[in-house]
Design a protein around this motif. Structure first.
Motif, mmCIF file in Angstrom:
data_model
loop_
_atom_site.group_PDB
_atom_site.id
_atom_site.type_symbol
_atom_site.label_atom_id
_atom_site.label_comp_id
_atom_site.label_asym_id
_atom_site.label_seq_id
_atom_site.Cartn_x
_atom_site.Cartn_y
_atom_site.Cartn_z
ATOM 1 N N VAL B 45 4.977 -2.272 -7.402
ATOM 2 C CA VAL B 45 4.220 -2.092 -6.159
ATOM 3 C C VAL B 45 2.901 -1.394 -6.487
ATOM 4 C CG1 VAL B 45 4.303 -1.177 -3.805
ATOM 5 C CG2 VAL B 45 6.443 -1.748 -4.998
ATOM 6 N N GLU B 46 1.806 -1.951 -6.027
ATOM 7 C CA GLU B 46 0.496 -1.317 -6.216
ATOM 8 C C GLU B 46 -0.158 -1.119 -4.846
ATOM 9 O OE1 GLU B 46 -1.239 -0.381 -8.980
ATOM 10 O OE2 GLU B 46 -0.171 -1.345 -10.651
ATOM 11 N N LEU B 47 -1.076 -0.169 -4.773
ATOM 12 C CA LEU B 47 -1.846 -0.014 -3.538
ATOM 13 C C LEU B 47 -2.654 -1.288 -3.287
ATOM 14 C CD1 LEU B 47 -3.144 3.646 -3.998
ATOM 15 C CD2 LEU B 47 -1.302 2.857 -2.500
ATOM 16 N N LYS B 65 2.255 -8.527 0.721
ATOM 17 C CA LYS B 65 1.570 -7.300 1.130
ATOM 18 C C LYS B 65 2.355 -6.681 2.269
ATOM 19 C CE LYS B 65 -2.833 -6.095 3.293
ATOM 20 N NZ LYS B 65 -4.033 -6.663 3.931
ATOM 21 N N PHE B 66 2.450 -5.366 2.270
ATOM 22 C CA PHE B 66 3.124 -4.713 3.382
ATOM 23 C C PHE B 66 2.660 -3.276 3.553
ATOM 24 C CE2 PHE B 66 6.435 -2.405 0.860
ATOM 25 C CZ PHE B 66 6.361 -3.104 -0.336
ATOM 26 N N ASP B 68 3.855 0.626 3.825
ATOM 27 C CA ASP B 68 5.044 1.417 3.510
ATOM 28 C C ASP B 68 5.267 2.477 4.589
ATOM 29 O OD1 ASP B 68 3.481 3.628 2.950
ATOM 30 O OD2 ASP B 68 3.912 3.649 0.810
ATOM 31 N N ARG B 72 0.779 3.358 4.170
ATOM 32 C CA ARG B 72 -0.166 2.881 3.157
ATOM 33 C C ARG B 72 -0.015 1.377 3.001
ATOM 34 N NH1 ARG B 72 1.246 8.083 1.014
ATOM 35 N NH2 ARG B 72 3.323 7.205 0.979
ATOM 36 N N VAL B 74 0.251 -1.637 0.764
ATOM 37 C CA VAL B 74 0.645 -1.858 -0.628
ATOM 38 C C VAL B 74 1.032 -3.326 -0.796
ATOM 39 C CG1 VAL B 74 1.488 0.516 -0.888
ATOM 40 C CG2 VAL B 74 3.070 -1.288 -0.175
#
Lengths: 374, 374
Positions: B45-47, B65-66, B68, B72, B74
């Protein structure tokens, strides 16, 4: 541009930590294969319907859950057992016993702490379709062989049986409806000590008499088959309790025969938090420094596959917490022993010579010799 | 309970496919290590800020993409290059050249097709901080050694240079602003043939004269250093074009010296879709059946680390598409050669004998012998 970071609670791994992690994973896989387990991999993303089937109030709060572009609710797996249960439930014709291993990442939305991350590595073995305590003993033996290779002799696996706990609450006169609450309180003995457990039991409306009985009973522990005599004594009269003791006895005889009895501690206070265990439960610890809590855990979960829509199927397994073991292995200096060894380094003195160096490098690599060209 | 499934476009892996995948990954890692690359792992998972920095219009549409629980944005990584660029950008003091490998899953929200999944495995090597075409040649050699071990001789890597393409559009009199659109059209030559490319160029308002020049030029290809004479001839007068040819020549001399020239095809039509390549570009194919499209790709991306807020840093790398290779390897019968071999199988004739069998199993495993007890 703002500085880019990792997502909270997750980390990049390189250098010594990465080498140690790879070594732990490689060792685990080698041990699993030697014991005849076959690899299985499953997607990191599962439908929410699947993830939530395991139940337990903490699943929703602890899962990275989201809606995908197809408006489906999905989430990142929080362990490797749920995917296994889904696969077994939906493939009823898998030959049994099905012995599989799985290594990979899982995610939990915990509060990040020192040494605890929201993304972590696990390495699991499970036996599906074998009801005998010999299967429980086998997954423990797999874990012990892994620990032996990594941590010399500073480790121990505690074992108890949910049936023993059930028998214990029967003997204590605790009503059925409160039994699981009792397990939860008992499981905290290490952390909150005798007084803490008594207080928790009191808060759960357990009578003083019952609490006194329980608190003495859960102090009972010991290694080897003979240590189970004390379990049997206190449980005499409880059918389920004695069934649990008999299962532990069969495991103990195997451990004694294998010669690892001293690495096992039968401990009446071990309950394990998760509510789906039905028989033997295991928890491993590293006994040296640094103290990192539990480094492995598992147990028998004979009803889980049904929860996923499958046939009733006995199942047992153990999960190695690779993340926490990295810390221990680093502290023990394992990384230094794993320094990458380069067989040959070629430094061309003029740049037109680079291509000769690279041709030589290629020849060496073909023969299994590691080589770098400057 | 409704039947549980995997998430659309993702799959469970076991049996022959799993064995093949593990073998491919293990072989890749062995080759990478032999060439002196070090492992690096990063979160799945990345920003979103990080993922979107690579640019390109398709990133948003193709990413899982979602948001969190900490609100944020991520997403799941869509390749292993973005995490590398982030790490290099935020660790300016990493010693250079930094040669790292990474193996792991990536996710793309593509339309699922036969042999294409939304979750797939990649194995990458990259060299950060080396501007010489020798570095480009090295990552290609790493890929070639991997291919040699897996696919006998039915493979080839096409190579071109973005500078050559730039020079080509200069020579063709195409305005700068249309150059990248030209690359995109040219890159489709394999799929849409000569007529298709001409039509695409016409739709992009490229003059007939320019298109005719380009369509003849991109038919130029050949193996070995001498094949680049034709590239040089057509690019004479374009400074950037000749610079590109000189880089390819240096690579060609290395390939010829290593003795792998016949596995390389310099091909003026190769552009690679991604817009961040700045120099040599590579694409590998399996030449036998089944046809599975590109099985590896890469190139030089000297400006990517800046996009992630880092110092200007030369970089080149190659990515092996393990997912597609599994299909080829299965068709070639690799799985049969990988059947798990059990050294010893113990079948106790009475259940009380199980523990002796397990003790024997444990002794054997300790000595590196694989063993199962019935």
């Amino acid at each position: 541009m703002s500085e880019m970071r990792t997502v909270r609670g997750m980390r990049d791994l390189f250098g010594p930590e990465m080498r140690v992690r790879d070594f732990l994973m490689k060792t685990a896989i080698d041990v699993f294969q030697k014991f005849g387990y076959e690899p299985l991999d499953s997607p990191v993303v599962e439908l929410w319907e699947t993830l939530s089937a395991k139940g337990g109030e903490e699943v929703e709060a602890e899962t990275f859950k989201f809606t995908d572009k197809g408006e489906r609710e999905v989430g990142l797996r929080f362990d490797l057992t749920v995917p296994l249960a889904r696969i077994v439930a939906t493939n009823p014709h898998l030959p049994k016993p099905f012995k599989r291993y799985a290594v990979g990442k899982a995610w939990r939305y915990d509060r990040p702490q020192a040494g605890r991350y929201r993304e972590f590595e696990q390495a699991d073995v499970d036996i599906i379709g074998a009801a005998s305590p010999a299967a429980d003993a086998e997954v423990v033996l797999v874990a012990l062989e892994f620990l032996r290779r990594i941590f010399s002799d500073k480790y121990r696996i505690k074992i108890n049986n949910r049936k023993v706990l059930k028998g214990l609450t029967e003997q204590a006169g605790v009503p059925d409806s409160l039994a699981f609450e009792c397990f939860r309180a008992i499981d905290k003995l290490d952390k909150i000590k005798r007084e803490g457990v008594l207080e928790e039991l009191e808060n759960r409306s357990i009578s003083k008499e019952s609490s006194d009985f329980l608190i003495d009973a859960i102090a009972i522990k010991g290694s080897g088959a003979s240590s189970l005599d004390k379990f049997r004594e206190i449980l005499t009269g409880s059918e389920i309790g004695i069934e649990g003791v008999d299962e532990l006895l069969m495991m103990a005889e195997i451990f004694d025969e294998v010669g690892v009895g001293d690495k096992i501690l039968f401990d009446m206070s071990l309950a394990r938090g998760l509510d789906y265990y039905t028989g033997p439960v295991f928890e491993g610890r590293y006994l040296g420094k640094p103290k990192v809590g539990s480094i492995l855990g598992g147990g028998r979960y004979d009803h889980l596959i049904e929860k996923f829509g499958g046939q009733p199927t006995p199942a047992t397994g153990i999960s190695l917490g690779i993340g926490r073991m990295i810390e221990v292995a680093l502290a023990r200096g394992l990384a230094d022993k794993l320094l990458p060894e380069l067989d040959v380094f070629i430094a061309p003195i003029k740049s037109p010579l680079v291509r000769y160096g690279m041709a030589l490098q290629n020849d060496l690599v073909k023969q299994g010799i590691s080589c770098e060209v400057d």
